[in-house]
Design an enzyme around this catalytic site. Structure first.
Site, PDB file in Angstrom:
ATOM      1  N   ASP A 174      64.090  22.120  95.932  1.00  0.00           N
ATOM      2  CA  ASP A 174      63.034  23.114  96.022  1.00  0.00           C
ATOM      3  C   ASP A 174      63.311  23.977  97.253  1.00  0.00           C
ATOM      4  O   ASP A 174      64.122  23.599  98.107  1.00  0.00           O
ATOM      5  CB  ASP A 174      61.679  22.406  96.156  1.00  0.00           C
ATOM      6  CG  ASP A 174      60.528  23.374  96.249  1.00  0.00           C
ATOM      7  OD1 ASP A 174      60.562  24.412  95.576  1.00  0.00           O
ATOM      8  OD2 ASP A 174      59.591  23.095  97.018  1.00  0.00           O
ATOM      9  N   PHE A 188      47.019  44.389  95.609  1.00  0.00           N
ATOM     10  CA  PHE A 188      48.422  44.135  95.259  1.00  0.00           C
ATOM     11  C   PHE A 188      48.527  43.439  93.902  1.00  0.00           C
ATOM     12  O   PHE A 188      47.675  42.652  93.526  1.00  0.00           O
ATOM     13  CB  PHE A 188      49.042  43.241  96.333  1.00  0.00           C
ATOM     14  CG  PHE A 188      50.342  42.607  95.919  1.00  0.00           C
ATOM     15  CD1 PHE A 188      51.542  43.281  96.099  1.00  0.00           C
ATOM     16  CD2 PHE A 188      50.367  41.345  95.349  1.00  0.00           C
ATOM     17  CE1 PHE A 188      52.724  42.707  95.722  1.00  0.00           C
ATOM     18  CE2 PHE A 188      51.556  40.771  94.967  1.00  0.00           C
ATOM     19  CZ  PHE A 188      52.734  41.443  95.153  1.00  0.00           C
TER      20      PHE A 188
END
Length: 1244
Positions: A473, A612
């Site tokens: 990850d 956004f």
């Protein structure tokens, strides 16, 4: 923690048992929705393989695409039709547990037995209980071939006609092996069970444990409570039933999210009496693993209300900033989404385990063949010789063939030590010791968090020395998930370089600012001086923009300090930077923002907040200044900002140059700009904005279009550069692992630019690599074009058909729906697999191509797709894989890989609880693999080779002796020597080699990563090594039998007596064998300690001591039938001739080994031999301290497309005023009244 039911008791079980998964939006280029492509849009929803049967059946009932559904549930409520079928889908009746137990909800689970399809909330994480431990554990142990073989052998030894050894010689070792293994399994299970303690809740509702909760219960949760099940939010203490939750253990995100109840339930379900009378019926989707989706309908008071994911709070979350909330349990226990995402717990076995089992089968086949040959020999011998010798007549009139049959079973018993019963228990002891060494390693101890390394399993240590692929990850694993404001460019001037004073770096002192964050560090003193002087207007405007243009929420803690709750760590870092430079965001209301500008408080009217989203890649805010001016502030990615700059904008070129420099340093960049707006222009735009806001059609598209009309002709101010700090030692660790020929793949939910930048900063990618992106990779996979490249950076969208397994039912449904589509001239999408064979070939080609690369970064992947990538490599490459992650979203990947490593970081403990090994920092992975893994592999291989050798050398002496004993299954040694050989005489030295041996020390193991290669190649233990051990054992057994046998022919002792009796021969062979095998392990020991030396000498001493004891007259008097070798040892070993025989036997046995070892290390030395040869030299050398070279790339710049969010924030929530707590108007409001508890925006 708290949770209560009304009116039934509530339940809870520790969250540490839950496995989780992470929902992220897939990043890729939009794919055309061609008529041949029937999959979901990957820009919106990633593929999931867990569509339920009800979902598929509902799809069958849909009309052709483009035809709207015949009925739509209105948000205002709709009259419930009488014919509504509540049994379809998943039906839940509030406050009615009996409803879930109705006959129509029963399902068969065994024969004719039925149970409710609704799971309880108890989660079982243990394997055994008091009743099942003994039978289940014995069943598992007897699945091992060796244990089953020795059980059958014990039964044979009870039969008097064929037994040649006492039954206890097999029973005692077998019970010992089974007992030790059972105790180990029980301890491991109790450790796993210990995290499952239940928690009680104390409130006005009934007190209960999580495990008692059921579907349909109404529960109450307080602030900081863990959520016990998947719950429909009904009401809360916040306005509009808002509830803020922390999802770190669910999706790995540390920021807060908000959920909202329905308006109808918020108004009518605040009191306990109202909650007790709540009798709604919920009809929703079946349980599934989709963290991003929930659809359902609430039927209440003859109205229908639509439900979606915003109304659900999921198990694995935690209530924050909300005093009280109430909810209805929809899914419990194994049906919850977090448990559906956990993946199956897989039983992991090492390659050596599998190989060892096959070798045991091979030995068993050899044993049967040997025994059959000796049985045939016995039949011929008896027919030709035994039946004619009167002195051998035993009174049994048995045929030669029958005697051969009995001899076969007798030899099975005599030669049983070829299959070593003590092998498995010895392996378990060694693995346990190796696990303890990992736990005790202080160099893997993280002092800052008091976190040691932890081996959570004892069965996989040697597999750590064979890793070929690492799947990692990114956020929280390679990085710290902590953003730092590093540099900026303002009006063409760049700030952020370190200023050195007399070779000492002094950080900026922010003590002049009473609001400054003490943790904030900055390195350029000139910027502070520029701001405090007030002369640089652009710098003041720069930080004013940062303090105003955001969606951050603020609150005050107990010490009256400001605490920011940001939509992402990036945005929090920007607002914190502005705060430290004197522009402090203090509070906000529905339509105002208050900031302190260099100790001067100003309040701005917020006219509009243009939020956004991933398409816009920017956010803007329109403010009315105290002097009446209207100004738009905008921040966003350079790719979208530069398109909207005014032709008259200054600083474009110098800012672009600075952006390129920041990108080369792998910093996350953001452009800042502004625009002054006239009142007439704003009024005209505001009318359009209001119309778009209430549009009933495609509202988002309409708003985006309106935003475009105002976000133009912008004036550039500058740009920010934020660093997502890597963990300490990550680049060095990756470089070392790469030198060990370990390939590292990064699997992340982040967007491509961010992941690629991190790839460069941690040196996973470099300038010399040819990088291929998703669409390019997809094209080459389709064409099956062999690609010789060094880097690949696929996003998931083009690879969805590769990374997920389609269900057969879904495939049939797709074809059926395709047939119902009208004909079209548009060809079918060529990227879709045609059939199973085509799909499998694409998987093979994708894996083959990716595995040729030095590094792979998969962006925008879901937790399930992470696991699928690991599965593909395991399936088609048969490689040993390791997955490492720190969040619950990594659990599935960790469980799928051969080795799972959890990092105890910022995202909870779910990854650690599901892992095989755990520690606090990624850099410890280097030591885990290159030191502990390599040592464990070398030790285990050396142990197994020697163990097989010593058992072959011991057992095959019986075989050679059979040719001189009429194939009568007569043993060549004394009974007690056979019993104690593996237990007392040869066990300790080889165990210590398996625990302590090392060819080179830990520093050299890390300095020379190439030493890791033999483990990847499996070069130290394979069938070749097995047969070498076999032939070595055959040779040693030949020498040990025939040299003493030859020495005993026509021999006269010093006393005039011939010591050529069977018992004296047995003593000489046993003595030669013990000396040979103990000196042999001495030759193979690379790392000598006092303990090893003591073990060898002690084993030899124990042999002679026990032999003289059991050959003494005293013990014979006590047990005359058991100890029959009275006085043999003392009589035999006082003959110098026989001592010379023993020395000759041992010398001839060891001489070839010494010669071969000398020649191999001199003529064909391995890398390890070369390092060993110069070990002293390397140990005395001081490693040069290399300064990390500055990262430079002379190619196109790479930077994050947008640095602070992956999805839209909650501008709508701020603008609506729902999250703003209304307070009574006062003449002089307290500053505290403007600070409230508001969490971060949804960032999934």
């Amino acid at each position: 923690m708290g949770g209560k039911t009304c009116p039934s008791p509530v339940p809870h079980l520790s969250l540490d048992q839950c496995a989780a998964s992470r929902r992220v939006v897939i990043m890729s280029r939009p794919r055309a929705d061609s008529q041949g492509s029937l999959g979901p849009d990957d820009e919106v929803v990633p593929y999931s393989d867990d569509e339920t049967d009800d979902e598929l059946e509902s799809l069958e009932d849909e009309g052709p695409p483009g035809v709207p559904p015949t009925e739509e549930v209105k948000s205002t409520g709709e009259r419930l039709r009488p014919h509504t079928n509540l049994k379809s889908g998943w039906s839940v009746k509030a406050n009615d547990r009996r409803f879930c137990k109705l006959p129509e909800f029963q399902k068969k689970y065994f024969l004719c037995l039925k149970k409710s399809k609704y799971s309880g909330n108890a989660i079982k994480t243990y394997k055994y209980n008091a009743l099942t431990f003994l039978p289940l554990n014995l069943f598992e142990q007897f699945k091992r071939a060796a244990n089953l073989y020795f059980l059958a052998l014990l039964i044979l030894q009870i039969i008097p006609q064929i037994t040649t050894l006492p039954w206890y010689t097999t029973l005692v070792p077998l019970v010992l092996v089974l007992g030790i293994t059972a105790i180990k399994d029980l301890v491991d299970d109790l450790i796993g069970k210990s995290v499952s303690n239940c928690h009680f809740f104390q409130t006005s509702f009934l007190e209960s444990k999580w495990m008692n909760i059921e579907v349909g219960d109404v529960v109450r949760l307080n602030k900081n409570d863990h959520i016990p099940a998947d719950i429909l939010l009904l009401s809360s203490s916040n306005p509009n039933s808002l509830c803020y939750v922390e999802t770190a253990e669910l999706d790995g995100e540390t920021n807060l999210k908000f959920k909202m109840g329905l308006k109808e339930t918020d108004e009518r379900l605040q009191e306990e009496s109202q909650l007790a009378q709540f009798d709604a019926m919920i009809v929703c989707e079946e349980p599934n693993n989709r963290l991003d989706k929930f659809t359902g309908t609430m039927h209440w008071r003859r109205d229908r209300f639509p439900l979606n994911l915003d109304n659900m709070i999921l198990r694995g979350c935690r209530v924050r900033n909300t005093d009280v909330c109430h909810g209805l349990v929809i899914f419990a226990g194994a049906d919850t989404k977090i448990m559906r995402n956990g993946g199956k717990t897989r039983f992991k076995r090492t390659k050596i385990d599998e190989l060892m089992n096959y070798m045991v089968y091979t030995i068993f086949v050899m044993l049967v063949l040997l025994c059959a040959g000796l049985a045939i020999g016995n039949s011929f011998w008896y027919a030709e010789i035994g039946s004619k010798a009167w002195y051998l007549y035993d009174g049994l009139n048995q045929s030669a063939s029958y005697r051969g049959f009995l001899s076969f079973w007798g030899y099975i018993i005599v030669l049983n030590t070829m299959v070593p019963i003590s092998l498995y228990v010895s392996v378990e002891v060694i693995r346990l010791g190796q696990s303890k060494f990992i736990n005790w390693d202080l160099q893997m101890y993280y002092r800052e968090k008091d976190t040691p390394a932890k081996a959570r399993t004892t069965t996989l240590n040697e597999q750590l020395g064979q890793i070929e692929y690492i799947f990692s990850d990114k956020t929280g694993t390679l990085t710290q998930n902590i953003m730092a404001f590093k540099k900026c460019t303002i009006a063409g001037q760049t700030f952020g370089e370190k200023r050195w004073f007399c070779y000492i770096w002094i950080p900026v002192d922010f003590s002049w600012n009473k609001y400054a964050d003490r943790k904030f560090e900055y390195q350029d003193h000139s910027l502070v001086a520029c701001i405090r002087s007030g002369k640089n207007k652009e710098a003041l405007e720069f930080f004013k923009l940062l303090s105003l243009c955001h969606t951050v929420m603020v609150e005050q803690n107990e010490n009256d300090e400001l605490v920011y709750q940001a939509a992402s760590p990036d945005e929090g870092a920007l607002v914190t930077a502005a705060r430290n430079f004197g522009f402090v965001f203090l509070s906000r209301t529905q339509d105002t923002i208050t900031v302190s500008e260099l100790d001067q408080k100003n309040t701005y009217e917020m006219l509009a907040l243009l939020d956004f989203n991933s398409d816009r890649k920017r956010m803007s805010i329109i403010l009315r200044f105290p002097d009446g001016r209207i100004r738009l502030y905008c921040k966003g990615a350079d790719t979208v900002i530069y398109e909207r700059l005014s032709p008259n904008s200054r600083y474009k070129e110098v800012t672009q140059t600075a952006l390129d420099i920041f990108a080369n340093e792998t910093l996350r960049t953001l452009c800042l700009c502004y625009k002054d707006i006239s009142k007439e222009e704003y009024d005209s735009w505001a009318a359009k904005h209001k119309a778009a806001s209430v549009s009933t059609g495609n509202r988002e598209a309409a708003l985006d279009q309106v935003y475009e009309q105002i976000e133009n002709n912008l004036m550039m101010i500058g740009a920010t550069a934020i660093e997502d700090k890597l963990q300490d030692g990550v680049p060095e660790t990756i470089a070392k692992l790469a030198k060990a020929d370990i390939k590292i793949w990064v699997l992340t939910g982040d967007k491509k630019e961010t992941a690629e930048n991190i790839g460069f900063s941690c040196h996973l990618l470099d300038d010399d690599m040819q990088i291929h992106y998703g669409e390019d990779v997809n094209f080459k996979v389709i064409k099956r074009f062999p690609l010789k490249t060094t880097g690949i950076c696929p996003s998931v969208s083009p690879q969805n058909e590769i990374l997920y397994e389609k269900k057969k039912k879904r495939r049939r449904l797709r074809l059926k729906r395709l047939g119902r589509r009208p004909a079209s001239s548009v060809p079918q999408d060529a990227t879709q697999p045609i059939d199973d064979w085509e799909k499998e070939m694409r998987q093979v080609d994708f894996v083959n191509m990716a595995c040729e690369c030095e590094a792979v970064i998969c962006c925008r992947v879901t937790p399930k797709q992470k696991a699928n990538v690991v599965s593909l490599v395991k399936k088609y490459k048969d490689a040993v894989t390791l997955s490492i992650g720190d969040g619950a979203n990594d659990v599935n990947m960790i469980k799928t890989a051969d080795i799972g490593v959890g990092i105890s970081g910022q995202e909870g403990m779910q990854a650690v609880m599901s892992s095989d090994y755990a520690f606090a920092q990624f850099r410890y992975l280097e030591r885990l693999l290159l030191v502990h893994g390599r040592w464990s592999y070398i030790r285990m291989c050396k142990f197994l080779r020697y163990f097989f050798f010593k058992n072959f050398a011991f057992t095959l002496v019986h075989f050679w002796y059979s040719f001189f004993s009429g194939f009568s299954a007569q043993i060549a040694y004394e009974d007690w020597f056979i019993t104690l050989y593996n237990v007392m005489y040869t066990s300790l030295p080889v165990l210590l080699v398996g625990l302590l041996d090392q060819d080179v020390n830990d520093k050299l193991s890390q300095k020379f990563p190439k030493l890791y290669l033999p483990g990847q190649q499996g070069a130290l233990f394979n069938y070749k090594n097995f047969f070498i051990s076999l032939f070595h054992g055959i040779f040693t057994s030949l020498v040990i039998f025939f040299i003493p046998y030859g020495a005993f022919l026509q021999t006269m002792g010093q006393d005039g007596e011939a010591p050529s009796d069977y018992q004296s021969l047995a003593v000489v062979m046993a003595s030669s064998l013990i000396l040979t095998v103990n000196l042999q392990i001495s030759l193979e020991t690379s790392y000598w300690t006092f303990v090893n030396c003591f073990a060898v000498l002690c084993s030899i001493a124990i042999f002679f001591g026990i032999m003289f004891d059991i050959h003494s007259a005293g013990i014979h008097v006590i047990f005359p039938s058991t100890f029959t070798f009275t006085g043999v040892a003392s009589n035999t070993l006082r003959q110098p001739y026989l001592w010379l025989t023993i020395i000759l036997t041992v010398g001839i046995s060891l001489l070839p080994v010494i010669c071969i070892e000398f020649l191999s290390k001199t003529i064909w030395p391995s890398v390890g031999d070369k390092v060993q040869r110069h070990r002293k030299k390397y140990e005395m050398e001081e490693e040069e301290k290399k300064k990390p070279a500055p990262f430079q790339r002379g190619r196109a710049s790479r930077r994050s497309a947008y640095a602070f969010s992956h999805s839209r924030g909650y501008a709508d929530l701020i603008a609506s005023g729902r999250s703003i707590r209304r307070r009574p108007n006062v003449a002089h409001p307290n500053p505290r009244d403007t600070l409230r508890e508001v969490p971060q925006a949804d960032n999934i």
